[in-house]
Design a protein around this motif. Structure first.
Motif, mmCIF file in Angstrom:
data_model
loop_
_atom_site.group_PDB
_atom_site.id
_atom_site.type_symbol
_atom_site.label_atom_id
_atom_site.label_comp_id
_atom_site.label_asym_id
_atom_site.label_seq_id
_atom_site.Cartn_x
_atom_site.Cartn_y
_atom_site.Cartn_z
ATOM 1 N N LEU A 140 -21.062 52.068 4.088
ATOM 2 C CA LEU A 140 -19.547 51.690 4.481
ATOM 3 C C LEU A 140 -19.523 51.123 5.828
ATOM 4 N N LEU A 141 -20.413 50.818 6.454
ATOM 5 C CA LEU A 141 -20.269 50.067 7.895
ATOM 6 C C LEU A 141 -19.857 48.965 7.636
ATOM 7 N N PRO A 142 -19.948 48.114 6.796
ATOM 8 C CA PRO A 142 -19.409 46.919 6.671
ATOM 9 C C PRO A 142 -17.779 47.010 6.473
ATOM 10 N N LEU A 143 -17.204 48.021 5.838
ATOM 11 C CA LEU A 143 -15.858 48.144 5.648
ATOM 12 C C LEU A 143 -15.362 48.696 7.089
ATOM 13 N N MET A 144 -16.141 49.410 7.788
ATOM 14 C CA MET A 144 -15.651 49.821 9.113
ATOM 15 C C MET A 144 -15.307 48.874 10.121
ATOM 16 N N ASP A 145 -16.174 47.878 10.276
ATOM 17 C CA ASP A 145 -16.138 46.969 11.178
ATOM 18 C C ASP A 145 -15.644 45.742 10.764
ATOM 19 N N GLY A 146 -14.942 45.536 9.454
ATOM 20 C CA GLY A 146 -14.401 44.363 8.836
ATOM 21 C C GLY A 146 -15.407 43.288 8.400
ATOM 22 N N ARG A 147 -16.511 43.464 8.054
ATOM 23 C CA ARG A 147 -17.230 42.409 7.515
ATOM 24 C C ARG A 147 -17.157 42.405 5.955
ATOM 25 N N GLU A 148 -16.426 43.428 5.565
ATOM 26 C CA GLU A 148 -16.135 43.574 3.816
ATOM 27 C C GLU A 148 -14.697 43.989 3.696
ATOM 28 N N GLU A 149 -14.215 43.557 2.791
ATOM 29 C CA GLU A 149 -12.821 44.003 2.221
ATOM 30 C C GLU A 149 -12.690 44.276 0.668
ATOM 31 N N GLY A 150 -11.835 44.870 0.469
ATOM 32 C CA GLY A 150 -11.855 44.962 -1.112
ATOM 33 C C GLY A 150 -12.312 46.525 -1.484
ATOM 34 N N ASP A 151 -11.836 46.809 -2.780
ATOM 35 C CA ASP A 151 -12.040 48.076 -3.435
ATOM 36 C C ASP A 151 -13.502 48.268 -4.038
ATOM 37 N N ARG A 152 -14.264 49.454 -3.922
ATOM 38 C CA ARG A 152 -15.308 49.488 -4.721
ATOM 39 C C ARG A 152 -15.303 50.279 -6.014
ATOM 40 N N VAL A 153 -15.658 49.718 -7.193
ATOM 41 C CA VAL A 153 -15.520 50.479 -8.356
ATOM 42 C C VAL A 153 -16.165 51.814 -8.208
ATOM 43 N N ALA A 154 -15.048 52.826 -8.487
ATOM 44 C CA ALA A 154 -15.824 54.239 -8.527
ATOM 45 C C ALA A 154 -15.791 54.719 -10.228
#
Length: 396
Positions: free
Chosen positions: A294-308
């Protein structure tokens, strides 16, 4: 960097102030969220403890690890958080709601006692404060019957039966009493148990060098989905039988003072993402999992929903498989092939099923996942064992 994973069983996200609750005091958990990263849409891999917790500690979807009942066998080659941290010199210890159930066949978890009080966990922290450690606590304070010690079997079963009978009676006063009992249990979890854990970490000088993940394995319901309340026969019908959001939307907070910046991730993540996240934060090698850090979502390197992907089970067998990809959720009944689909932004309570309107890619995902599922047909003897174990926990 030390790591603590604290799981509050059956804790609904909407009963925490940081997730919008208004009439419950969860100040300690709210402050933990404010100082860490709170995940707005965290989705469990399954609606009850055995499969969902196994997904948390393996990073695998429930239909892949196949641990769908308490006496299932986890493939010995399956990597776990316990093994990963132990292999890198961490002291590992676990405290669980009942040592006859959670991680009973997983020696690497090093189950040392129950979590009905946190005294054992605190003693273990004091003994291991000078070493890097991984502590796992799974607490049942918010699991029905609320605030009754599971070890007191007679009182526990009687309290469980009283709740079930209250639901079956369809009495407004019984329902309110049950929900009030749950609110009090949530407050005790926050202001009693969680607060004391944070105080202990502070007093030992460990807080600033410890990653703390706070989450639930699943949520809770009180018979709302059953038109005939007589159909509610046990805990399974409160969590386990359905894949609606009150059961699979869980709180997830990751706090690491001085290591991660406070914030809120509003896009969808999964409980299977916790394992790779903790390895990432500790600087340990990644393992092969269904989840992602989850680190890329925490620091802004990634956006968007992950398929659950969410697996529903009954008596140890895979019975439902769901794909949640905002704004839609598609649920497949594995045996009948019937589908349900909900447009979550327009129908957040999931009351209007519209399978014909669901995007076709969700159907492609759910059938692809079904093909990859770990399947095991239970013998009559195994089914009898599963039924007894579930009855012992009040699920039947």
């Amino acid at each position: 960097m030390n790591v603590v994973v604290y799981v509050s069983d059956a804790l609904r996200a909407d009963h925490l102030g940081c997730y919008g609750a208004r009439y419950v005091n969860t100040r300690t958990i709210d402050e933990l969220a404010a100082g860490g990263v709170r995940f707005e849409q965290a989705i469990s891999a399954a609606p009850w403890t055995a499969p969902s917790t196994t997904s948390i500690v393996t990073g695998l979807n429930a239909h892949h690890h196949g641990y769908l009942h308490w006496d299932a066998q986890l493939d010995p080659t399956t990597e776990t958080l316990f093994r990963a941290f132990s292999a890198h010199g961490y002291e590992v210890g676990s405290f669980v709601f009942d040592t006859n159930y959670l991680f009973k066949d997983l020696p690497e978890a090093n189950v040392l006692g129950t979590s009905e009080t946190l005294d054992g966990a605190f003693a273990w922290l004091r003994a291991n404060r000078e070493k890097p450690f991984f502590l796992y606590v799974h607490n049942w304070a918010t699991h029905m019957p609320y605030d009754i010690i599971h070890a007191d079997r007679k009182d526990w079963l009687a309290a469980k039966q009283e709740i079930i009978e209250g639901i079956q009676s369809d009495s407004a006063s019984a329902l309110e009493a049950m929900r009030e009992s749950y609110r009090k249990a949530v407050e005790r979890q926050s202001e009693g148990l969680t607060a004391s854990l944070l105080e202990e970490l502070d007093s030992l000088g460990l807080r600033e060098r410890t990653v703390l993940a706070f989450l639930s394995d699943h949520g809770e319901s009180w018979g709302e989905r059953f038109s005939s309340k007589e159909d509610v026969q046990g805990v399974y019908h409160m969590h386990g039988a359905t894949l609606f959001d009150e059961i699979v939307h869980v709180p997830l907070i990751v706090s690491a003072p001085g290591t991660i910046e406070p914030g809120v991730v509003r896009t969808q993540v999964r409980s299977i993402d916790l394992m790779p996240t903790l390895l990432d934060l500790a600087g340990l090698p990644a393992r092969e999992t269904d989840g992602e850090s989850l680190l890329p979502l925490m620091d802004g390197r990634e956006e968007g929903d992950r398929v659950a992907v969410i697996a529903g089970t009954d008596m140890g067998s895979l019975t439902k498989l769901a794909v949640r990809m905002p704004p839609w959720k598609l649920i497949l009944d594995v045996e009948s092939g019937e589908e349900e689909a909900y447009r979550l932004d327009l129908d957040p309570r999931e009351l209007d099923s519209r399978p014909a309107d669901a995007p076709p890619e969700l159907r492609e995902i759910v059938f692809r996942e079904l093909e990859s599922a770990e399947r095991h047909e239970l013998t009559e003897e195994e089914e009898a064992t599963v039924a007894k174990r579930l009855a012992d926990l009040g699920y039947l």
